[in-house]
Enzyme design. Structure first.
Site, PDB file in Angstrom:
ATOM      1  N   GLY A  10      -6.057  -6.537  -3.249  1.00 36.37           N
ATOM      2  CA  GLY A  10      -4.981  -5.912  -2.488  1.00 36.37           C
ATOM      3  C   GLY A  10      -5.494  -4.898  -1.487  1.00 36.37           C
ATOM      4  O   GLY A  10      -6.696  -4.590  -1.436  1.00 36.37           O
ATOM      5  N   VAL A  12      -5.080  -1.605  -1.280  1.00 35.19           N
ATOM      6  CA  VAL A  12      -5.680  -0.411  -1.889  1.00 35.19           C
ATOM      7  C   VAL A  12      -6.962  -0.780  -2.616  1.00 35.19           C
ATOM      8  O   VAL A  12      -7.952  -0.034  -2.584  1.00 35.19           O
ATOM      9  CB  VAL A  12      -4.677   0.287  -2.823  1.00 35.19           C
ATOM     10  CG1 VAL A  12      -5.337   1.461  -3.546  1.00 35.19           C
ATOM     11  CG2 VAL A  12      -3.460   0.775  -2.042  1.00 35.19           C
ATOM     12  N   ARG A  98       4.067   7.890 -13.398  1.00 34.65           N
ATOM     13  CA  ARG A  98       4.034   9.150 -12.652  1.00 34.65           C
ATOM     14  C   ARG A  98       4.921  10.234 -13.261  1.00 34.65           C
ATOM     15  O   ARG A  98       4.558  11.410 -13.267  1.00 34.65           O
ATOM     16  CB  ARG A  98       4.448   8.912 -11.192  1.00 34.65           C
ATOM     17  CG  ARG A  98       3.388   8.203 -10.378  1.00 34.65           C
ATOM     18  CD  ARG A  98       3.895   7.882  -8.989  1.00 34.65           C
ATOM     19  NE  ARG A  98       2.909   7.123  -8.209  1.00 34.65           N
ATOM     20  CZ  ARG A  98       3.204   6.411  -7.148  1.00 34.65           C
ATOM     21  NH1 ARG A  98       4.448   6.350  -6.702  1.00 34.65           N
ATOM     22  NH2 ARG A  98       2.254   5.751  -6.510  1.00 34.65           N
ATOM     23  N   CYS A 127       2.079   7.797  -1.837  1.00 33.42           N
ATOM     24  CA  CYS A 127       1.267   8.093  -0.651  1.00 33.42           C
ATOM     25  C   CYS A 127       1.856   9.216   0.194  1.00 33.42           C
ATOM     26  O   CYS A 127       1.138  10.151   0.592  1.00 33.42           O
ATOM     27  CB  CYS A 127       1.077   6.824   0.177  1.00 33.42           C
ATOM     28  SG  CYS A 127       2.604   5.944   0.576  1.00 33.42           S
ATOM     29  N   GLN A 154       6.529   5.933   8.131  1.00 27.67           N
ATOM     30  CA  GLN A 154       5.518   5.254   7.341  1.00 27.67           C
ATOM     31  C   GLN A 154       5.049   3.950   7.985  1.00 27.67           C
ATOM     32  O   GLN A 154       5.848   3.081   8.355  1.00 27.67           O
ATOM     33  CB  GLN A 154       6.045   5.009   5.926  1.00 27.67           C
ATOM     34  CG  GLN A 154       6.392   6.320   5.231  1.00 27.67           C
ATOM     35  CD  GLN A 154       6.847   6.164   3.790  1.00 27.67           C
ATOM     36  OE1 GLN A 154       7.652   6.971   3.315  1.00 27.67           O
ATOM     37  NE2 GLN A 154       6.363   5.173   3.073  1.00 27.67           N
ATOM     38  N   SER A 157       1.308  -0.846   6.971  1.00 25.74           N
ATOM     39  CA  SER A 157       0.321  -1.138   5.940  1.00 25.74           C
ATOM     40  C   SER A 157       0.688  -0.515   4.606  1.00 25.74           C
ATOM     41  O   SER A 157       0.137  -0.896   3.572  1.00 25.74           O
ATOM     42  CB  SER A 157      -1.074  -0.656   6.373  1.00 25.74           C
ATOM     43  OG  SER A 157      -1.032   0.691   6.789  1.00 25.74           O
ATOM     44  N   LYS A 211      11.008  10.432  -4.591  1.00 28.75           N
ATOM     45  CA  LYS A 211       9.661  10.729  -5.083  1.00 28.75           C
ATOM     46  C   LYS A 211       9.157  12.054  -4.528  1.00 28.75           C
ATOM     47  O   LYS A 211       8.419  12.779  -5.212  1.00 28.75           O
ATOM     48  CB  LYS A 211       8.699   9.605  -4.698  1.00 28.75           C
ATOM     49  CG  LYS A 211       8.929   8.303  -5.442  1.00 28.75           C
ATOM     50  CD  LYS A 211       8.056   7.190  -4.879  1.00 28.75           C
ATOM     51  CE  LYS A 211       8.379   5.852  -5.532  1.00 28.75           C
ATOM     52  NZ  LYS A 211       7.603   4.726  -4.923  1.00 28.75           N
ATOM     53  N   ARG A 233      10.391   3.288   7.984  1.00 24.63           N
ATOM     54  CA  ARG A 233       9.272   2.396   8.301  1.00 24.63           C
ATOM     55  C   ARG A 233       9.177   2.265   9.810  1.00 24.63           C
ATOM     56  O   ARG A 233      10.177   2.003  10.484  1.00 24.63           O
ATOM     57  CB  ARG A 233       9.482   1.026   7.678  1.00 24.63           C
ATOM     58  CG  ARG A 233       8.288   0.088   7.826  1.00 24.63           C
ATOM     59  CD  ARG A 233       7.138   0.501   6.930  1.00 24.63           C
ATOM     60  NE  ARG A 233       7.444   0.307   5.520  1.00 24.63           N
ATOM     61  CZ  ARG A 233       6.719   0.785   4.522  1.00 24.63           C
ATOM     62  NH1 ARG A 233       5.642   1.518   4.788  1.00 24.63           N
ATOM     63  NH2 ARG A 233       7.064   0.568   3.268  1.00 24.63           N
ATOM     64  N   HIS A 240       0.454   7.392   7.816  1.00 24.86           N
ATOM     65  CA  HIS A 240       1.823   7.895   7.758  1.00 24.86           C
ATOM     66  C   HIS A 240       1.926   9.237   8.482  1.00 24.86           C
ATOM     67  O   HIS A 240       0.970  10.036   8.489  1.00 24.86           O
ATOM     68  CB  HIS A 240       2.265   8.103   6.308  1.00 24.86           C
ATOM     69  CG  HIS A 240       2.480   6.845   5.539  1.00 24.86           C
ATOM     70  ND1 HIS A 240       2.454   5.594   6.108  1.00 24.86           N
ATOM     71  CD2 HIS A 240       2.749   6.648   4.211  1.00 24.86           C
ATOM     72  CE1 HIS A 240       2.704   4.683   5.169  1.00 24.86           C
ATOM     73  NE2 HIS A 240       2.873   5.291   4.022  1.00 24.86           N
TER      74      HIS A 240
END
Length: 332
Positions: A10, A12, A98, A127, A154, A157, A211, A233, A240
Site C-alpha cells: 500500500g 503507506v 486509537r 494524518c 486533503q 493520495s 478525529k 478533499r 495536506h
C-alpha cells in the site's frame, strides 16, 4: 533487530520502506507481509530483494521486535493478537485502536512518554491530526488551548494509491472531452473540491472531522478540548494543508507564537507575507517536517490565533511518525 511491515504494497507501506532505508535504523532483518494479492511480490531494501509473505495466523512474528502495520482497521483488529503474542510491538497506522483507553496514541514531538506505557500496541494518529497538532502543540505549551476551528484540505493520495491515479485519469479524460470516471471518490475530484471525508456521524460531521477533536484530546492531554472541523478533499497529489484558529486561555502575541513555533520540534516556520512566503503543499511533499505560516491574530475570536500549515500525510502524517515511535522505544 527484526522489523516487519504489514501492508507493504500500500501507499503507506511503500513509504515505510523508503523511510527505513533513509533513516538507517540498525535492522538485521526486514520481513514483509501482505494480502493474498501481494504475496510473491519483491521489493528492494538496502540492496537485497525481499519477497512478500502472506499475513496469516501462525508464529511468523516470533522474534520480530516491531511490526509497522498499515493494512486497514479490520486487518489490524483481526491480527493484533497474532502479531503481539510473542512480544512484538505493533505500531498501527489504522483507526482500529486509537481511542482504546489502554492503547497509547502518540506523536513523538508531543507525548513521547505515552509510548512507554504500551501493552504491545501503539497507535499512529490520523494524518491530519498529526500535522495539525505538530503545528499547534507549541502554542498549547504557551497557554492551554481551549478550542479550535479547523479546515483541512486533503490531498488525493490520502485516499490511497488509487487517489492520484483517479485524479490523473480524470484530468486526461476531461481534456479529451470525455466524462470523468469515478471509482475512488464519490464525486469528480478533477477541478473540484469534495467537502466530505469519512462516514457521517449523525450530527452533520464526518468521522474524519471528529478525529481532530477526539484524538487531539488524547494526544495533548486536554480532555475538554473542543474542535469544530471541516475536511475537504482537494485536487492536490500529495501533502495536506490545514487552516486553524486556536483559542487559548490567555492572550498570546503573534511574535511569541512565531518564536515558539520556529523552535518547535518537527516544525519549520515559513511566515513572511511581504515576501509571499507561506507553506504550500507543492513544497512540503516528501518532507518529514510540518511547515507553519500565515500566523496572525484571529480578529473574530478573543485570545485567538490563526495559522496555516502543510505536511506530507504519507510521511509525517503516517509512516515517518510510526518509524519515529519505533526509534523512541529503541532509544529508551
Amino acid at each position: 533487530m527484526k522489523i516487519a511491515i504489514v501492508g507493504v504494497s500500500g501507499a503507506v507501506g511503500q513509504e515505510f520502506l523508503r523511510i527505513l532505508e533513509e533513516r538507517r535504523l540498525p535492522i538485521d532483518e526486514l520481513v514483509l507481509f501482505g494480502s493474498q494479492r501481494s504475496v510473491g511480490r519483491t521489493y528492494k531494501f538496502r540492496g537485497e530483494e525481499l519477497t512478500v509473505k502472506l499475513l496469516q495466523h501462525n508464529d511468523d512474528f516470533k522474534g520480530i521486535d516491531f511490526a509497522l502495520t498499515s493494512a486497514g482497521a479490520g486487518t489490524s483488529k483481526e491480527f493484533a493478537e497474532t502479531i503481539t503474542r510473542h512480544g512484538t510491538v505493533m505500531i498501527d497506522n489504522s483507526s482500529a485502536f486509537r481511542m482504546d483507553a489502554d492503547v497509547p496514541l502518540v506523536v513523538p514531538e508531543i507525548n513521547p512518554d505515552d509510548a512507554l506505557k504500551h501493552n504491545g500496541i501503539i497507535s499512529n494518529p490520523n494524518c491530519s491530526t498529526i500535522i495539525a497538532l505538530t503545528a499547534v502543540n507549541a502554542i498549547n505549551k504557551l497557554s492551554p488551548i481551549e478550542y479550535m476551528v479547523v479546515s483541512t484540505y486533503q490531498a488525493v493520495s490520502g485516499a490511497g494509491a488509487g487517489g492520484p491515479m483517479e485524479l490523473e485519469a480524470q484530468v486526461a479524460a476531461l481534456q479529451r472531452g470525455e466524462a470523468a470516471e469515478k471509482r475512488v471518490f464519490r464525486h469528480q475530484i478533477a477541478y473540484n473540491l469534495i467537502p466530505e471525508i469519512g462516514g457521517a456521524d449523525g450530527q452533520g460531521y464526518t468521522s474524519e472531522e471528529m478525529k481532530m477533536q477526539n484524538e487531539g484530546r488524547k494526544i495533548m492531554h486536554l480532555p475538554e478540548l473542543r474542535v469544530t472541523c471541516t475536511c475537504v478533499r482537494v485536487p492536490v497529489m500529495r501533502s495536506h494543508s490545514i487552516s486553524a484558529s486556536i483559542v487559548t486561555e490567555r492572550e498570546l502575541t503573534v511574535d511569541e507564537v512565531r518564536e515558539v513555533i520556529a523552535g518547535a520540534p518537527g516544525c519549520v516556520l515559513e511566515d513572511d507575507m511581504e515576501r509571499h512566503i507561506y507553506p504550500m503543499p507543492l513544497f512540503t511533499g516528501g518532507l518529514d517536517t510540518v511547515a507553519v505560516g500565515r500566523i496572525r491574530r484571529d480578529i473574530a475570536l478573543k485570545n485567538g490565533i490563526a495559522l496555516w500549515c502543510c505536511g506530507d500525510q504519507l510521511r509525517k502524517g503516517a509512516a515517518t511518525n510510526a518509524v519515529q515511535i519505533a526509534e523512541l522505544l529503541i532509544s529508551k
